[in-house]
Design a protein around this motif. Structure first.
Motif, short mmCIF file in Angstrom:
data_model
loop_
_atom_site.label_atom_id
_atom_site.label_comp_id
_atom_site.label_asym_id
_atom_site.label_seq_id
_atom_site.Cartn_x
_atom_site.Cartn_y
_atom_site.Cartn_z
N UNK A 226 28.74 59.97 15.20
CA UNK A 226 28.65 59.35 16.53
C UNK A 226 27.18 58.99 16.84
N UNK A 227 26.29 59.91 16.54
CA UNK A 227 24.86 59.68 16.79
C UNK A 227 24.38 58.43 16.02
N UNK A 228 24.73 58.37 14.74
CA UNK A 228 24.31 57.22 13.93
C UNK A 228 24.94 55.94 14.47
N UNK A 229 26.22 56.06 14.86
CA UNK A 229 26.92 54.87 15.35
C UNK A 229 26.25 54.34 16.62
N UNK A 233 24.92 50.68 16.71
CA UNK A 233 25.55 49.83 17.72
C UNK A 233 24.47 49.18 18.59
N UNK A 234 23.47 49.98 19.01
CA UNK A 234 22.38 49.41 19.82
C UNK A 234 21.60 48.37 19.02
N UNK A 235 21.35 48.68 17.75
CA UNK A 235 20.58 47.74 16.92
C UNK A 235 21.33 46.39 16.86
N UNK A 297 24.50 55.82 25.85
CA UNK A 297 24.43 56.01 24.40
C UNK A 297 23.27 56.87 23.94
N UNK A 298 22.06 56.49 24.35
CA UNK A 298 20.89 57.22 23.86
C UNK A 298 20.81 58.63 24.47
N UNK A 299 21.33 58.78 25.69
CA UNK A 299 21.34 60.14 26.30
C UNK A 299 22.23 61.05 25.43
N UNK A 318 8.05 44.68 21.82
CA UNK A 318 8.87 43.61 22.41
C UNK A 318 8.81 42.37 21.52
N UNK A 319 9.98 41.83 21.24
CA UNK A 319 10.08 40.61 20.43
C UNK A 319 10.01 40.88 18.93
N UNK A 320 9.67 42.10 18.55
CA UNK A 320 9.55 42.38 17.11
C UNK A 320 10.67 43.28 16.60
N UNK A 321 11.09 44.22 17.44
CA UNK A 321 12.18 45.11 17.02
C UNK A 321 11.89 46.56 17.29
N UNK A 322 12.86 47.40 16.94
CA UNK A 322 12.75 48.84 17.23
C UNK A 322 13.16 49.65 16.01
#
Ligand code: ADP
Length: 331
Positions: A226-229, A233-235, A297-299, A318-322
């Protein structure tokens, strides 16, 4: 409520301390008085042969006065000591009572906040549904097409409510103390999570590049998947169509890790400290209002990581990714 409970506990603690202190004081007083009396008798009999009967009486009288004085002294000292014990014991007991109650108070406070946040979030879709239905009911000339449109919109809100209540339930379940003693392969957990989200990635023509190395941890497989998902999912949600996502698992200095890297919109530095808070959604996603989500999700991901003795780190521009990296103790 907690103040009065703390006072009640203080009274209990203090009663016990005072009971012990008074019993000791009385015992000490008795033993010391007896000793003093015995000493005097011994001294009086010692001088029996040396003194005249008159002097003997006088001497004995003086010694008895001294005995009374010593006993009074002892009693006064013991009373002062007990008053000191009462004051210091009261203060220490109150501090201890507050300390004992603090975690309970904090958890109750967190529960209250949770309930109020949740009801606030639930109110929005419910209010939207209610006003739509009320307007439709007031319209006598409503057509079938309009009614169907209304039902469709209501169904969407019901879907949101369901998602929200499921998220809340998952978050609440993390508070339980189920045992985390399964050996879990992060490689398998990540694989399952990626498979689960492959359709969503395909829909945006996003390529998920896997580099999964064995890394095992103790925990709950379902939770770790679930954590990985959540991260994958956010990505997907916050990346443009046609972009790439890297998912890596492995081991580094006795730490197992899962890394999810995207090349999407990124997160502003001002939002970074708050993204793990419940119901927090960064402004960019809110204003664009294109992505589903409730800010849970992140919580949930953070709670799962922490329950497994780990933590999550994030780097973003911002604009580059996470890049989100979950570190967990490896076995
Ligand atoms: P949700 O995605 O449901 O809004 P989350 O708790 O998962 O809630 O995320 C909180 C916020 O953090 C999101 O609203 C988004 O603004 C930001 N966020 C999370 N992951 C990413 C990511 N990979 N890229 C950009 N922003 C992200």
């Amino acid at each position: 409520m907690f103040k009065s409970a703390a006072i009640k506990i203080t009274v209990w603690y203090l009663s016990i301390i005072m009971l012990v202190s008074i019993i000791f004081s009385v015992a000490l007083y008795r033993v010391s008085s007896n000793d003093l009396g015995r000493n005097i008798n011994r001294q009086v009999s010692y001088f029996d042969d040396l003194l005249s009967p008159f002097d003997r009486d006088n001497y004995s009288h003086i010694r008895m006065q001294q005995l009374n004085q010593d006993q009074r002294h002892l009693r006064d000292n013991l009373i002062s000591l007990n008053i000191l014990v009462l004051i210091v014991g009261g203060l220490v007991s109150y501090a201890l009572a507050r300390r004992t109650l603090q975690p309970i108070e904090e958890s109750l406070e967190a529960q209250k906040r949770f309930a109020s946040d949740a009801s606030h979030e639930l109110r929005t879709p419910l209010t939207a549904m209610q006003s739509e239905i009320e307007v439709a009911l007031r319209d006598p000339k409503i057509t079938k097409t309009e009614a169907l449109e209304l039902l469709g919109s209501n169904l969407e809100e019901v879907g949101k409510l369901r998602g929200l209540s499921e998220g809340l339930l998952k978050l609440a379940n993390q508070d339980g103390n189920s045992k985390l003693n399964q050996a879990v392969s992060l490689k398998d957990a990540a694989s399952t999570a990626i498979d689960r989200l492959s359709k969503a990635a395909e829909a945006k023509a996003i390529l998920i590049k896997k580099s999964l190395k064995e890394a095992n941890v103790l925990g709950d497989e379902h939770n770790l998947t679930e954590l990985t998902a959540i991260l994958v999912d956010n990505a997907i949600k916050y990346s443009p169509s046609g972009s790439r996502i890297n998912v890596v698992t492995g081991k580094q200095n006795k730490q197992a890790f899962i890394r999810v890297q995207d090349f999407g919109q990124g997160i502003a530095a001002s939002d970074l400290p708050r993204i793990f808070e419940r119901f927090y959604r960064a402004d960019t996603s809110r204003t664009k209002n294109q992505t589903d989500g409730y800010g849970l999700g992140l919580a949930l991901a953070k709670k799962i990581a922490e329950r497994h003795g780990g933590h999550i780190e994030v780097q973003s521009a911002v604009g580059k990714g996470s890049t989100f990296t979950v570190y967990l103790p490896a076995i």
